[in-house]
Design a protein around this motif. Structure first.
Motif, PDB file in Angstrom:
ATOM      1  N   PHE A  10      69.590  20.703  26.952  1.00 31.79           N
ATOM      2  CA  PHE A  10      70.609  21.743  27.123  1.00 31.79           C
ATOM      3  C   PHE A  10      70.281  22.952  26.241  1.00 31.79           C
ATOM      4  CE2 PHE A  10      73.357  18.467  28.990  1.00 31.79           C
ATOM      5  CZ  PHE A  10      74.047  19.206  29.939  1.00 31.79           C
ATOM      6  N   ILE A  11      69.910  22.692  24.997  1.00 32.63           N
ATOM      7  CA  ILE A  11      69.619  23.782  24.059  1.00 32.63           C
ATOM      8  C   ILE A  11      68.370  24.544  24.484  1.00 32.63           C
ATOM      9  CG2 ILE A  11      69.026  24.313  21.664  1.00 32.63           C
ATOM     10  CD1 ILE A  11      70.675  21.737  20.923  1.00 32.63           C
ATOM     11  N   LEU A  12      67.325  23.808  24.826  1.00 32.82           N
ATOM     12  CA  LEU A  12      66.077  24.460  25.242  1.00 32.82           C
ATOM     13  C   LEU A  12      66.255  25.244  26.535  1.00 32.82           C
ATOM     14  CD1 LEU A  12      63.556  21.605  24.386  1.00 32.82           C
ATOM     15  CD2 LEU A  12      63.931  23.742  23.124  1.00 32.82           C
ATOM     16  N   PHE A  13      67.066  24.706  27.449  1.00 28.61           N
ATOM     17  CA  PHE A  13      67.336  25.433  28.686  1.00 28.61           C
ATOM     18  C   PHE A  13      68.079  26.735  28.389  1.00 28.61           C
ATOM     19  CE2 PHE A  13      70.115  26.423  32.327  1.00 28.61           C
ATOM     20  CZ  PHE A  13      69.139  26.620  33.306  1.00 28.61           C
ATOM     21  N   ALA A  14      69.049  26.681  27.466  1.00 26.07           N
ATOM     22  CA  ALA A  14      69.789  27.894  27.104  1.00 26.07           C
ATOM     23  C   ALA A  14      68.855  28.933  26.505  1.00 26.07           C
ATOM     24  CB  ALA A  14      70.908  27.549  26.125  1.00 26.07           C
ATOM     25  N   ILE A  15      67.941  28.495  25.650  1.00 23.01           N
ATOM     26  CA  ILE A  15      66.979  29.428  25.054  1.00 23.01           C
ATOM     27  C   ILE A  15      66.082  30.024  26.134  1.00 23.01           C
ATOM     28  CG2 ILE A  15      64.978  29.589  23.506  1.00 23.01           C
ATOM     29  CD1 ILE A  15      66.361  27.453  21.754  1.00 23.01           C
ATOM     30  N   TRP A  16      65.658  29.196  27.061  1.00 25.65           N
ATOM     31  CA  TRP A  16      64.772  29.669  28.133  1.00 25.65           C
ATOM     32  C   TRP A  16      65.491  30.636  29.070  1.00 25.65           C
ATOM     33  CZ3 TRP A  16      65.119  28.458  33.494  1.00 25.65           C
ATOM     34  CH2 TRP A  16      64.046  28.934  34.257  1.00 25.65           C
ATOM     35  N   ILE A  17      66.681  30.287  29.519  1.00 29.75           N
ATOM     36  CA  ILE A  17      67.379  31.111  30.512  1.00 29.75           C
ATOM     37  C   ILE A  17      67.842  32.436  29.928  1.00 29.75           C
ATOM     38  CG2 ILE A  17      69.755  30.266  30.190  1.00 29.75           C
ATOM     39  CD1 ILE A  17      68.014  30.783  33.584  1.00 29.75           C
ATOM     40  N   THR A  18      68.209  32.434  28.634  1.00 32.34           N
ATOM     41  CA  THR A  18      68.681  33.689  28.029  1.00 32.34           C
ATOM     42  C   THR A  18      67.544  34.697  27.865  1.00 32.34           C
ATOM     43  OG1 THR A  18      68.436  32.697  25.821  1.00 32.34           O
ATOM     44  CG2 THR A  18      70.641  32.681  26.803  1.00 32.34           C
ATOM     45  N   ARG A  19      66.320  34.208  27.903  1.00 30.31           N
ATOM     46  CA  ARG A  19      65.178  35.124  27.818  1.00 30.31           C
ATOM     47  C   ARG A  19      65.234  36.166  28.930  1.00 30.31           C
ATOM     48  NH1 ARG A  19      58.958  33.197  26.837  1.00 30.31           N
ATOM     49  NH2 ARG A  19      58.064  35.270  26.557  1.00 30.31           N
ATOM     50  N   TYR A  20      65.782  35.779  30.068  1.00 27.36           N
ATOM     51  CA  TYR A  20      65.807  36.673  31.217  1.00 27.36           C
ATOM     52  C   TYR A  20      66.925  37.707  31.122  1.00 27.36           C
ATOM     53  CZ  TYR A  20      62.338  33.527  33.064  1.00 27.36           C
ATOM     54  OH  TYR A  20      61.190  32.798  33.218  1.00 27.36           O
ATOM     55  N   LEU A  21      67.858  37.519  30.207  1.00 28.17           N
ATOM     56  CA  LEU A  21      68.868  38.546  29.966  1.00 28.17           C
ATOM     57  C   LEU A  21      68.308  39.663  29.099  1.00 28.17           C
ATOM     58  CD1 LEU A  21      72.074  36.384  29.348  1.00 28.17           C
ATOM     59  CD2 LEU A  21      71.454  37.642  31.413  1.00 28.17           C
ATOM     60  N   GLY A  22      67.340  39.332  28.259  1.00 29.75           N
ATOM     61  CA  GLY A  22      66.633  40.339  27.486  1.00 29.75           C
ATOM     62  C   GLY A  22      67.279  40.693  26.156  1.00 29.75           C
ATOM     63  N   GLU A  23      66.585  41.559  25.415  1.00 23.56           N
ATOM     64  CA  GLU A  23      66.995  41.922  24.058  1.00 23.56           C
ATOM     65  C   GLU A  23      68.325  42.662  24.020  1.00 23.56           C
ATOM     66  OE1 GLU A  23      63.982  43.843  21.722  1.00 23.56           O
ATOM     67  OE2 GLU A  23      62.385  42.640  22.618  1.00 23.56           O
ATOM     68  N   GLU A  24      68.637  43.398  25.066  1.00 22.24           N
ATOM     69  CA  GLU A  24      69.899  44.148  25.087  1.00 22.24           C
ATOM     70  C   GLU A  24      71.094  43.222  24.911  1.00 22.24           C
ATOM     71  OE1 GLU A  24      72.591  46.939  28.103  1.00 22.24           O
ATOM     72  OE2 GLU A  24      70.580  46.283  28.711  1.00 22.24           O
ATOM     73  N   TYR A  25      70.939  41.993  25.384  1.00 19.22           N
ATOM     74  CA  TYR A  25      72.021  41.018  25.306  1.00 19.22           C
ATOM     75  C   TYR A  25      71.763  39.966  24.231  1.00 19.22           C
ATOM     76  CZ  TYR A  25      74.087  43.006  29.481  1.00 19.22           C
ATOM     77  OH  TYR A  25      74.675  43.867  30.371  1.00 19.22           O
ATOM     78  N   ALA A  26      71.028  40.355  23.198  1.00 17.74           N
ATOM     79  CA  ALA A  26      70.683  39.396  22.143  1.00 17.74           C
ATOM     80  C   ALA A  26      71.921  38.731  21.548  1.00 17.74           C
ATOM     81  CB  ALA A  26      69.876  40.085  21.043  1.00 17.74           C
ATOM     82  N   TRP A  27      72.998  39.501  21.349  1.00 16.09           N
ATOM     83  CA  TRP A  27      74.207  38.929  20.738  1.00 16.09           C
ATOM     84  C   TRP A  27      74.887  37.952  21.690  1.00 16.09           C
ATOM     85  CZ3 TRP A  27      74.886  39.152  15.756  1.00 16.09           C
ATOM     86  CH2 TRP A  27      74.264  40.181  15.043  1.00 16.09           C
ATOM     87  N   ILE A  28      74.856  38.246  22.978  1.00 19.13           N
ATOM     88  CA  ILE A  28      75.398  37.313  23.969  1.00 19.13           C
ATOM     89  C   ILE A  28      74.514  36.075  24.060  1.00 19.13           C
ATOM     90  CG2 ILE A  28      75.808  36.971  26.441  1.00 19.13           C
ATOM     91  CD1 ILE A  28      77.959  38.589  25.156  1.00 19.13           C
TER      92      ILE A  28
END
Length: 199
Positions: A10-28
């Motif tokens: 679950f944690i690794l998937f969250a890290i992987w999927i958030t990569r596609y949101l990009g740096e602009e959404y780093a806080w999210i």
């Protein structure tokens, strides 16, 4: 080990999927990763992940993130240079599980994961809608979300406690999150341990 593997996934998937949101959404992205530890906490609460495994895994994850900061090679879609919040989060999770009773550890971890996630997301979108810089800003709208979610978490884990004690406990943790003197990923678990006798 099966449940530890599922929780890690679950944690690794969250890290992987958030990569596609990009740096602009780093806080999210950071908050999504916070939410992703909830299965691990629930498995720990149910006795499906041993305290030692949880604590060591959290510590190692914190050490890995610290190393990326030291090397100046951050995972930029959720790690922010010179901000060690995610490192403190992992180390705090390890310490809370290792040193205090399970029921209290579970409450503190869920508040760190869920309430902090809720407040961060509320603040992000509030300031984004206002056209302000969303970095490192506190606002009461996030604190309201934090307080409400923290009361709900306490009520679920400690149903026998009075509503007054639940509100007081959650309120103190909300103030610990809101203050600006110490990173909330250190302040919340520290204060949570100090006031656990209220429940």
């Amino acid at each position: 080990m099966l449940y530890a593997g599922i929780a890690a996934a679950f944690i690794l998937f969250a890290i992987w999927i958030t990569r596609y949101l990009g740096e602009e959404y780093a806080w999210i992205n950071r908050k999504i990763i916070h939410f992703s530890i909830v299965p691990a906490v629930l498995f720990y609460n149910a006795g499906l992940i041993a305290r030692e495994i949880f604590a060591v895994a959290a510590f190692l994850f914190g050490a890995f993130q610290l190393l990326t900061h030291i090397k100046r090679d951050e995972l930029s879609w959720y790690q922010i240079r010179n901000n060690y919040g995610e490192v403190f989060f992992a180390f705090s999770a390890a310490a809370v599980v290792w040193f205090i009773e399970k029921e209290y550890a579970v409450v503190i971890l869920l508040v760190m994961a869920i309430s902090d996630g809720v407040t961060g997301i509320l603040r992000f979108f509030y300031f984004k809608a206002k056209g302000f810089n969303v970095r490192l800003r506190k606002h009461w709208i996030g604190s309201v979300g934090y307080l409400i979610s923290a009361v709900i978490i306490v009520a679920i884990i400690f149903p026998q406690s009075s509503i007054v004690s639940k509100i007081i406990w959650a309120g103190i943790l909300t103030l610990a999150e809101y203050q600006r003197f110490l990173d909330d990923n250190l302040a919340v678990p520290l204060v949570g341990v100090l006031i656990k006798g209220i429940l």
